[in-house]
Design a protein around this motif. Structure first.
Motif, PDB file in Angstrom:
ATOM      1  N   ILE A 182       0.844  -1.193   0.000  1.00 48.66           N
ATOM      2  CA  ILE A 182       0.000   0.000   0.000  1.00 48.66           C
ATOM      3  C   ILE A 182       0.879   1.241   0.000  1.00 48.66           C
ATOM      4  CG2 ILE A 182      -1.692   1.325   1.333  1.00 48.66           C
ATOM      5  CD1 ILE A 182      -2.861  -1.352   2.273  1.00 48.66           C
ATOM      6  N   LEU A 183       0.612   2.126  -0.959  1.00 50.88           N
ATOM      7  CA  LEU A 183       1.399   3.355  -1.088  1.00 50.88           C
ATOM      8  C   LEU A 183       0.659   4.562  -0.536  1.00 50.88           C
ATOM      9  CD1 LEU A 183       2.751   2.869  -4.735  1.00 50.88           C
ATOM     10  CD2 LEU A 183       3.853   2.217  -2.579  1.00 50.88           C
ATOM     11  N   ALA A 184      -0.677   4.585  -0.649  1.00 48.73           N
ATOM     12  CA  ALA A 184      -1.444   5.744  -0.174  1.00 48.73           C
ATOM     13  C   ALA A 184      -2.897   5.354   0.031  1.00 48.73           C
ATOM     14  CB  ALA A 184      -1.359   6.893  -1.181  1.00 48.73           C
ATOM     15  N   THR A 185      -3.561   6.058   0.957  1.00 48.92           N
ATOM     16  CA  THR A 185      -4.985   5.862   1.203  1.00 48.92           C
ATOM     17  C   THR A 185      -5.666   7.220   1.331  1.00 48.92           C
ATOM     18  OG1 THR A 185      -4.790   5.814   3.623  1.00 48.92           O
ATOM     19  CG2 THR A 185      -4.508   3.716   2.456  1.00 48.92           C
ATOM     20  N   ASP A 186      -6.992   7.221   1.125  1.00 46.44           N
ATOM     21  CA  ASP A 186      -7.748   8.473   1.210  1.00 46.44           C
ATOM     22  C   ASP A 186      -9.176   8.136   1.597  1.00 46.44           C
ATOM     23  OD1 ASP A 186      -7.861  11.435   0.606  1.00 46.44           O
ATOM     24  OD2 ASP A 186      -9.420  10.742  -0.780  1.00 46.44           O
ATOM     25  N   LEU A 187      -9.637   8.629   2.749  1.00 47.62           N
ATOM     26  CA  LEU A 187     -10.978   8.317   3.254  1.00 47.62           C
ATOM     27  C   LEU A 187     -11.788   9.582   3.491  1.00 47.62           C
ATOM     28  CD1 LEU A 187     -10.256   5.588   5.980  1.00 47.62           C
ATOM     29  CD2 LEU A 187     -10.854   5.238   3.575  1.00 47.62           C
ATOM     30  N   HIS A 188     -13.125   9.467   3.281  1.00 50.50           N
ATOM     31  CA  HIS A 188     -14.043  10.584   3.508  1.00 50.50           C
ATOM     32  C   HIS A 188     -15.406  10.054   3.940  1.00 50.50           C
ATOM     33  CE1 HIS A 188     -11.384  13.401   1.300  1.00 50.50           C
ATOM     34  NE2 HIS A 188     -11.143  12.354   0.541  1.00 50.50           N
ATOM     35  N   SER A 189     -16.168  10.902   4.599  1.00 51.01           N
ATOM     36  CA  SER A 189     -17.587  10.631   4.827  1.00 51.01           C
ATOM     37  C   SER A 189     -18.303  11.963   5.001  1.00 51.01           C
ATOM     38  CB  SER A 189     -17.805   9.751   6.065  1.00 51.01           C
ATOM     39  OG  SER A 189     -17.418  10.427   7.251  1.00 51.01           O
ATOM     40  N   ASP A 190     -19.617  11.950   4.780  1.00 54.65           N
ATOM     41  CA  ASP A 190     -20.432  13.155   4.943  1.00 54.65           C
ATOM     42  C   ASP A 190     -21.845  12.732   5.325  1.00 54.65           C
ATOM     43  OD1 ASP A 190     -21.840  15.538   4.784  1.00 54.65           O
ATOM     44  OD2 ASP A 190     -20.686  16.276   3.070  1.00 54.65           O
ATOM     45  N   GLY A 191     -22.139  12.837   6.623  1.00 49.16           N
ATOM     46  CA  GLY A 191     -23.422  12.397   7.160  1.00 49.16           C
ATOM     47  C   GLY A 191     -24.621  13.198   6.705  1.00 49.16           C
ATOM     48  N   ARG A 192     -24.386  14.315   6.025  1.00 48.55           N
ATOM     49  CA  ARG A 192     -25.522  15.078   5.496  1.00 48.55           C
ATOM     50  C   ARG A 192     -26.307  14.284   4.457  1.00 48.55           C
ATOM     51  NH1 ARG A 192     -22.695  20.354   3.304  1.00 48.55           N
ATOM     52  NH2 ARG A 192     -21.224  18.725   2.645  1.00 48.55           N
TER      53      ARG A 192
END
Length: 323
Positions: A182-192
């Protein structure tokens, strides 16, 4: 030297029952052509009565361990992504832990719906880099057929059951983008956006509930957010779509997959597509597609792979890894 979380084994499991699109013509105002044209799905697998998510996960885990030439006793941790665990608790991961003969270490579930495997992979990566574990089984497993409203033709034709697993192992690299792992990760969330995709059950209602989805809105968010998170993860290590050998996306809808690849400037002949055979298996879809991609001879050692997914929450993210 740099510690990397490297894939050393991969495997998957699909229930025996195959359900073609024609099956739904008997009870719904739909056709095989309608389903194919809107989703790209031709068939999916449904778990048998009594066949639980942990059973599917165990079979996939065993396949990944066999691929690595290891047993459950060699594993330090299990991170299992699912929204359809057998019980409210204990976790499905602990059931897999017992089934594969892993008596030490620890196991837990991650719940981020269709983005679950990306979240699980990111957590497993962090466990290895922090020294908490050396070998981690990362599993995505679902029995979404048990969450369907069979009168809703806009949702029930889209989902299937299955499981996939990767074994990650700590290895030393040179600290460059040529390293495996694994070289990179990117996480997001938006409860709206929670009301765009959800299950109308749980402890608040005292029932399991069924899946509800605002399909057009989810489609719009998916195309926009999946390309953005993939570009963000690649950018963290100075790479672009031109460097990618394979996109292995969440297998939700062929139109989403195609639009995301176009936004990343990656041709479809560099995208692993399995949605036609499995439908949307939620958190299982990426590891399942990775395993199939390896079996097909598409994904090979040294290839740069991008995985990306979006699910209820909304939650989304991506992982860049060298196979």
């Amino acid at each position: 030297m740099t510690t990397r979380a490297v894939v050393t084994g991969v495997g998957h499991y699909l229930p025996e029952r195959v359900v073609p699109n024609a099956h739904f013509e008997e009870s719904l105002d739909t056709t095989d052509e309608w389903i194919r044209s809107r989703s790209g799905i031709e068939r999916r697998h449904f778990a048998a009565e009594g066949e639980m998510t942990s059973d599917l996960a165990t079979r996939a885990a065993e396949a990944a361990l066999a691929d690595a030439g290891l047993t459950g006793a060699d594993v330090d941790a299990i991170v299992l992504a699912t929204s359809t665990a057998d019980n409210t608790f204990p976790s499905a991961a602990t059931m897999v832990q017992n089934a594969i003969g892993m008596t030490g270490g620890f196991a837990f579930d991650v719940q981020a719906v269709c983005a679950g495997f990306v979240y699980a992979l990111t957590n497993a990566h962090a466990l290895i880099l922090s020294g908490q574990a050396r070998r981690v089984l990362v599993i995505g497993a679902e029995t979404f057929s048990r969450l369907m409203d069979w009168s809703d033709r806009s949702t029930c034709v889209l989902f299937g059951d299955g499981a996939g697993a990767l074994l990650l192992e700590a290895q030393e690299g040179d600290g460059t983008n040529d390293d495996r792992g694994i070289l990179a990760t990117d996480l997001h969330s938006d409860g709206r956006y929670r009301d765009l995709l959800y299950v109308d059950g749980g402890v608040s209602t005292g029932s399991t509930g069924v899946l509800r989805m605002e399909g057009r809105e989810v489609f719009r968010h998916a195309v926009e957010k999946l390309a953005a998170t993939a570009h963000a993860a690649l950018g963290k290590v100075g790479l672009t779509g031109d460097d990618v050998d394979w996109i292995v996306p969440h297998q939700a809808n062929l139109r989403i997959i195609t639009a995301t690849a176009r936004a990343m400037n990656v041709p479809m002949d560099r995208v692993v597509v399995t949605v036609q055979d499995h439908g949307n298996t939620s958190a299982a879809s990426i590891p399942l597609a990775l395993s199939v991609g390896v079996q097909r001879g598409q994904v090979k050692r040294g290839d740069l792979v991008v995985t990306e997914a979006i699910g209820g929450g909304l939650a989304w993210g991506s992982v860049v890894l060298r196979w």
